[in-house]
Design an enzyme around this catalytic site. Structure first.
Site, short mmCIF file in Angstrom:
data_model
loop_
_atom_site.label_atom_id
_atom_site.label_comp_id
_atom_site.label_asym_id
_atom_site.label_seq_id
_atom_site.Cartn_x
_atom_site.Cartn_y
_atom_site.Cartn_z
N HIS A 62 34.71 40.08 37.43
CA HIS A 62 35.71 39.45 38.30
C HIS A 62 35.03 38.95 39.58
O HIS A 62 35.21 37.78 39.96
CB HIS A 62 36.79 40.49 38.63
CG HIS A 62 37.80 40.04 39.62
ND1 HIS A 62 39.10 39.71 39.28
CD2 HIS A 62 37.73 39.86 40.96
CE1 HIS A 62 39.76 39.34 40.35
NE2 HIS A 62 38.96 39.43 41.40
N GLU A 63 34.24 39.80 40.21
CA GLU A 63 33.56 39.41 41.46
C GLU A 63 32.52 38.32 41.20
O GLU A 63 32.32 37.44 42.05
CB GLU A 63 32.90 40.62 42.12
CG GLU A 63 33.88 41.70 42.59
CD GLU A 63 35.00 41.16 43.47
OE1 GLU A 63 34.77 40.19 44.22
OE2 GLU A 63 36.12 41.69 43.37
N HIS A 66 34.20 34.89 41.38
CA HIS A 66 34.27 34.33 42.75
C HIS A 66 32.89 33.83 43.19
O HIS A 66 32.75 32.74 43.73
CB HIS A 66 34.69 35.42 43.75
CG HIS A 66 36.08 35.94 43.57
ND1 HIS A 66 37.19 35.13 43.66
CD2 HIS A 66 36.54 37.19 43.34
CE1 HIS A 66 38.27 35.88 43.48
NE2 HIS A 66 37.91 37.13 43.29
ZN LIG Z 1 39.07 38.84 43.37
#
Ligand SMILES: [Zn+2]
Length: 398
Positions: A62-63, A66
């Site tokens: 998830h990170e 980004h």
């Molecule tokens: Zn996030």
């Protein structure tokens, strides 16, 4: 940040673990271990450890979502840290446009949703109600929860970043957008705290309730810090060099001999010792006592300051109307202890060092910073740990 452990790096981004992350790891192992008991003790706990590590991988991906989108926009990602409430990607600056900011914000939840869909599909392929199928199904749900939780529309969550991007697009005012998204984050955070306490008092979900309270508190604190940083950025753009400069320098006669200058310099007790040489009503430049060493002592009686002066065109200067954000940025970029401010006529109007900048900001923003601290900043030339102006100015100018 110093207490975090570096565990490696991915795509050039250092990866850190906050020691408190092991609380999550422990809770996850406990949760899955208990849930999987029907498979037998050994299998259950082994599967629980695997699930906890896959949870770790899910948050990391998830990170990375980004981070990689930010990197593709040419923005540096300083680190990814896994901590008590999940993960955090320290992205150095804001995207250039609301559209690009939206892409960075949505990339994390998008990764989690894709993982959810893939795992959901995967759970159907493996034999039904086998341990693997149960685990894949559980992991799918975790990723869905990660995505949905992060989409709650208040800073510091991804949903807050999406809201900010939308408001930025709608109003054209990035700072106003952050203020509003941070306000939403604070309201939601206080809401979570109230909900957590309600759960504690009205149900038996004590640990879960406290967890929600803690999350809410974390949210409120971070939303406030977004608000403060934004106020600081606005202030750095509004204030200019002439607001912050001092006249803590001496103007001396450029015709005087190096011997006379040496005597003056040795007697001068003001600090810091900054000299500008002038002659015939004009500034000739800056004089540094260090430069005396380059001239043999035998010549000090005959040579004048003209020999060692650094003309104003060769030293770092700014104008009176330069924004404070740019002043800070220039000090950092060129690693200067201070910078000279020139008047429109090209005369020396003042000098600025990091202490002068902090003093002005403390006064404008009601920050509690003592004169002792400002003196330390002036001598050591670095900002206080809680006020990393170099980083903030860089992201302000953008
Ligand atoms: Zn996030």
């Amino acid at each position: 940040m110093q207490t975090n452990w570096k565990i490696g790096s991915l795509f050039g981004i250092p990866l850190f673990l906050d020691p408190l992350w092991f609380v999550i790891l422990g809770l996850a192992i406990l949760n899955f271990g208990v849930a999987y008991q029907e498979w037998g003790t050994f299998t259950a706990w082994s599967a629980a450890v695997v699930m906890a590590l896959l949870l770790f991988a899910s948050v990391l991906l998830h990170e990375l979502g980004h981070s990689l989108v930010a990197q593709s926009q040419g923005i540096k990602v300083n680190s990814i840290t896994l901590f008590l409430f999940g993960g955090i990607a320290a992205i150095e600056e804001e995207s250039k446009t609301p559209g690009k900011a939206f892409q960075v914000a949505i990339a994390g939840p998008a990764v989690s949703i894709i993982l959810f869909l893939l795992l959901r599909f995967g759970a159907n392929v493996v034999p039904e109600s086998s341990p693997v199928s149960v685990m894949v199904g559980d992991l799918a749900r975790i990723n869905l929860v990660v995505a949905l939780f992060n989409l709650i529309p208040g800073l510091p969550l991804d949903g807050g970043q999406v809201l900010k991007a939308a408001l930025w697009k709608a109003t054209g005012d990035r700072f106003q957008a952050v203020h509003l998204a941070a306000k939403a984050g604070q309201i939601l955070g206080y809401g979570a705290i109230a909900l957590g306490f309600a759960l504690d008092f009205l149900t038996k979900e004590l640990v879960f309730g406290l967890w929600i309270v803690l999350l809410g508190w974390f949210g409120v604190r971070n939303a406030k810090s977004y608000d403060q940083v934004t106020t600081l950025q606005e202030t750095l753009l509004q204030l200019v060099a002439s607001d912050s400069m001092t006249r803590d320098f001496r103007v001396i006669d450029a015709h005087q001999t190096l011997r006379d200058f040496a005597d003056l310099y040795l007697l001068d007790t003001t600090s810091p010792q900054i000299y500008f040489a002038a002659s015939d009503g004009r500034y000739r430049g800056m004089v540094s006592p260090d430069d005396l060493r380059t001239i043999p002592r035998s010549e000090w009686e005959t040579q004048t300051l003209h020999t060692i002066v650094h003309p104003l065109t060769t030293i770092p200067t700014i104008t009176e109307s330069t924004s404070l954000a740019e002043v800070i940025n220039k000090l950092e970029k060129e690693q200067l202890p201070r910078i000279t401010v020139l008047s429109p006529a090209g005369a020396v109007a003042g000098v600025i060092d990091r202490g002068d900048i902090v003093r002005l900001l403390a006064q404008k923003l009601n920050l509690q910073i003592t004169e002792v601290e400002i003196k330390r900043i002036k001598e050591e030339g670095n900002y206080p740990p809680g006020l990393q102006l170099g980083v903030i100015a860089k992201s302000t100018i953008n």
